[in-house]
Design a protein around this motif. Sequence first.
Motif, PDB file in Angstrom:
ATOM      1  N   ALA A 238      -6.046 -13.437  -1.876  1.00 11.70           N
ATOM      2  CA  ALA A 238      -7.236 -14.130  -1.358  1.00 11.70           C
ATOM      3  C   ALA A 238      -6.949 -15.570  -0.958  1.00 11.70           C
ATOM      4  CB  ALA A 238      -8.355 -14.096  -2.398  1.00 11.70           C
ATOM      5  N   ASP A 239      -6.102 -16.251  -1.716  1.00 10.91           N
ATOM      6  CA  ASP A 239      -5.805 -17.644  -1.377  1.00 10.91           C
ATOM      7  C   ASP A 239      -4.583 -17.766  -0.465  1.00 10.91           C
ATOM      8  OD1 ASP A 239      -3.873 -16.976  -3.188  1.00 10.91           O
ATOM      9  OD2 ASP A 239      -4.148 -18.714  -4.482  1.00 10.91           O
ATOM     10  N   GLY A 240      -3.992 -16.638  -0.085  1.00  6.79           N
ATOM     11  CA  GLY A 240      -2.888 -16.657   0.856  1.00  6.79           C
ATOM     12  C   GLY A 240      -1.515 -16.707   0.230  1.00  6.79           C
ATOM     13  N   LYS A 241      -1.446 -16.875  -1.089  1.00  7.88           N
ATOM     14  CA  LYS A 241      -0.151 -16.955  -1.752  1.00  7.88           C
ATOM     15  C   LYS A 241      -0.228 -16.244  -3.097  1.00  7.88           C
ATOM     16  CE  LYS A 241       3.373 -20.108  -3.357  1.00  7.88           C
ATOM     17  NZ  LYS A 241       3.796 -21.471  -3.565  1.00  7.88           N
ATOM     18  N   ILE A 242       0.746 -15.394  -3.360  1.00  9.03           N
ATOM     19  CA  ILE A 242       0.804 -14.687  -4.635  1.00  9.03           C
ATOM     20  C   ILE A 242       1.759 -15.450  -5.545  1.00  9.03           C
ATOM     21  CG2 ILE A 242       1.393 -12.540  -5.801  1.00  9.03           C
ATOM     22  CD1 ILE A 242       0.728 -11.059  -3.256  1.00  9.03           C
TER      23      ILE A 242
ATOM     24  N   GLU B  15       0.757 -13.840 -10.896  1.00  8.74           N
ATOM     25  CA  GLU B  15      -0.037 -12.777 -10.268  1.00  8.74           C
ATOM     26  C   GLU B  15       0.849 -11.576  -9.933  1.00  8.74           C
ATOM     27  OE1 GLU B  15      -3.469 -15.398  -7.981  1.00  8.74           O
ATOM     28  OE2 GLU B  15      -1.531 -15.063  -6.998  1.00  8.74           O
ATOM     29  N   ARG B  16       2.035 -11.850  -9.410  1.00  8.85           N
ATOM     30  CA  ARG B  16       2.968 -10.780  -9.065  1.00  8.85           C
ATOM     31  C   ARG B  16       3.351  -9.970 -10.304  1.00  8.85           C
ATOM     32  NH1 ARG B  16       6.838 -13.639  -7.115  1.00  8.85           N
ATOM     33  NH2 ARG B  16       5.818 -13.952  -5.123  1.00  8.85           N
TER      34      ARG B  16
ATOM     35  N   ALA C  12      -6.696  -6.047  -7.711  1.00  2.01           N
ATOM     36  CA  ALA C  12      -5.884  -7.162  -8.206  1.00  2.01           C
ATOM     37  C   ALA C  12      -4.995  -7.709  -7.091  1.00  2.01           C
ATOM     38  CB  ALA C  12      -5.033  -6.715  -9.387  1.00  2.01           C
ATOM     39  N   LYS C  13      -4.468  -6.819  -6.247  1.00  2.00           N
ATOM     40  CA  LYS C  13      -3.651  -7.257  -5.112  1.00  2.00           C
ATOM     41  C   LYS C  13      -4.487  -8.055  -4.119  1.00  2.00           C
ATOM     42  CE  LYS C  13      -0.347  -3.495  -5.384  1.00  2.00           C
ATOM     43  NZ  LYS C  13       0.213  -2.311  -4.741  1.00  2.00           N
ATOM     44  N   ARG C  14      -5.718  -7.588  -3.873  1.00  2.00           N
ATOM     45  CA  ARG C  14      -6.592  -8.310  -2.951  1.00  2.00           C
ATOM     46  C   ARG C  14      -6.935  -9.695  -3.482  1.00  2.00           C
ATOM     47  NH1 ARG C  14      -9.816  -3.525  -1.752  1.00  2.00           N
ATOM     48  NH2 ARG C  14     -10.901  -4.095  -3.638  1.00  2.00           N
ATOM     49  N   TYR C  15      -7.251  -9.779  -4.768  1.00  2.00           N
ATOM     50  CA  TYR C  15      -7.572 -11.075  -5.360  1.00  2.00           C
ATOM     51  C   TYR C  15      -6.384 -12.023  -5.304  1.00  2.00           C
ATOM     52  CZ  TYR C  15     -12.003  -9.371  -7.308  1.00  2.00           C
ATOM     53  OH  TYR C  15     -13.266  -8.882  -7.464  1.00  2.00           O
TER      54      TYR C  15
ATOM     55  N   ASP D  33       0.807  -1.213   0.000  1.00  2.00           N
ATOM     56  CA  ASP D  33       0.000   0.000   0.000  1.00  2.00           C
ATOM     57  C   ASP D  33       0.845   1.270   0.000  1.00  2.00           C
ATOM     58  OD1 ASP D  33      -2.317  -1.450  -0.078  1.00  2.00           O
ATOM     59  OD2 ASP D  33      -2.603  -1.441   2.083  1.00  2.00           O
ATOM     60  N   TRP D  34       2.122   1.185   0.382  1.00  2.00           N
ATOM     61  CA  TRP D  34       2.976   2.378   0.371  1.00  2.00           C
ATOM     62  C   TRP D  34       3.054   2.968  -1.023  1.00  2.00           C
ATOM     63  CZ3 TRP D  34       7.545   0.030   3.517  1.00  2.00           C
ATOM     64  CH2 TRP D  34       7.221   0.038   4.862  1.00  2.00           C
ATOM     65  N   ASN D  35       3.166   2.120  -2.026  1.00  2.00           N
ATOM     66  CA  ASN D  35       3.265   2.594  -3.398  1.00  2.00           C
ATOM     67  C   ASN D  35       1.987   3.330  -3.794  1.00  2.00           C
ATOM     68  OD1 ASN D  35       4.496   3.023  -5.821  1.00  2.00           O
ATOM     69  ND2 ASN D  35       3.798   1.106  -6.694  1.00  2.00           N
ATOM     70  N   LEU D  36       0.834   2.805  -3.421  1.00  4.21           N
ATOM     71  CA  LEU D  36      -0.418   3.478  -3.756  1.00  4.21           C
ATOM     72  C   LEU D  36      -0.543   4.805  -3.022  1.00  4.21           C
ATOM     73  CD1 LEU D  36      -2.971   0.536  -3.918  1.00  4.21           C
ATOM     74  CD2 LEU D  36      -2.008   1.837  -5.793  1.00  4.21           C
ATOM     75  N   ARG D  37      -0.012   4.890  -1.803  1.00 11.84           N
ATOM     76  CA  ARG D  37      -0.024   6.176  -1.096  1.00 11.84           C
ATOM     77  C   ARG D  37       0.791   7.212  -1.843  1.00 11.84           C
ATOM     78  NH1 ARG D  37       1.595   4.020   4.216  1.00 11.84           N
ATOM     79  NH2 ARG D  37      -0.081   2.569   4.472  1.00 11.84           N
ATOM     80  N   GLY D  38       1.942   6.813  -2.367  1.00 14.95           N
ATOM     81  CA  GLY D  38       2.772   7.727  -3.134  1.00 14.95           C
ATOM     82  C   GLY D  38       2.059   8.187  -4.392  1.00 14.95           C
TER      83      GLY D  38
END
Length: 95
Positions: A66-70, A74-75, A60-63, A23-28
Motif C-alpha cells: 500500500a505504501d509502495g515499499k515492502i 513485512e516480507r 497482507a501482501k496488499r497492505y 500471485d503465482w504462488n497463490l495460483r499454485g
Amino acid sequence: MKNLFIATAVLISTISFAQQREDWNLRGERKRTAQGIKSGEIKPREAVAIKRQARDVKQAKRYALADGKITAKERANIARQDRQLDRTIYRTKHN
C-alpha cells in the motif's frame, strides 16, 4: 520529458511483474487445493478454511504494498504466512 516517461514505464512494468510473481504462488496453492477437493482428500469445510487463510495472505501482501515499499519485517511476515498456508494444505491433504 522523454526520460521521465521511460523511467515511469520501467517502474510500472517492474511493479506489475513483482505483483504477478507474488500471485503465482497463490495460483499454485489454489491448484493444489482444487486437486485435493477433486480427489476427496480435502473436504468442503476444510477448503473454506484454506481459502480464508489464502485470502489473509493476499490481504497482507496488499497492505504491505500500500505504501509502495515492502519492508524486511513485512516480507518476513508474508513469507511466514505463506509457509503456514503451504503446511495447512499439506496437512489437510495428508490427514
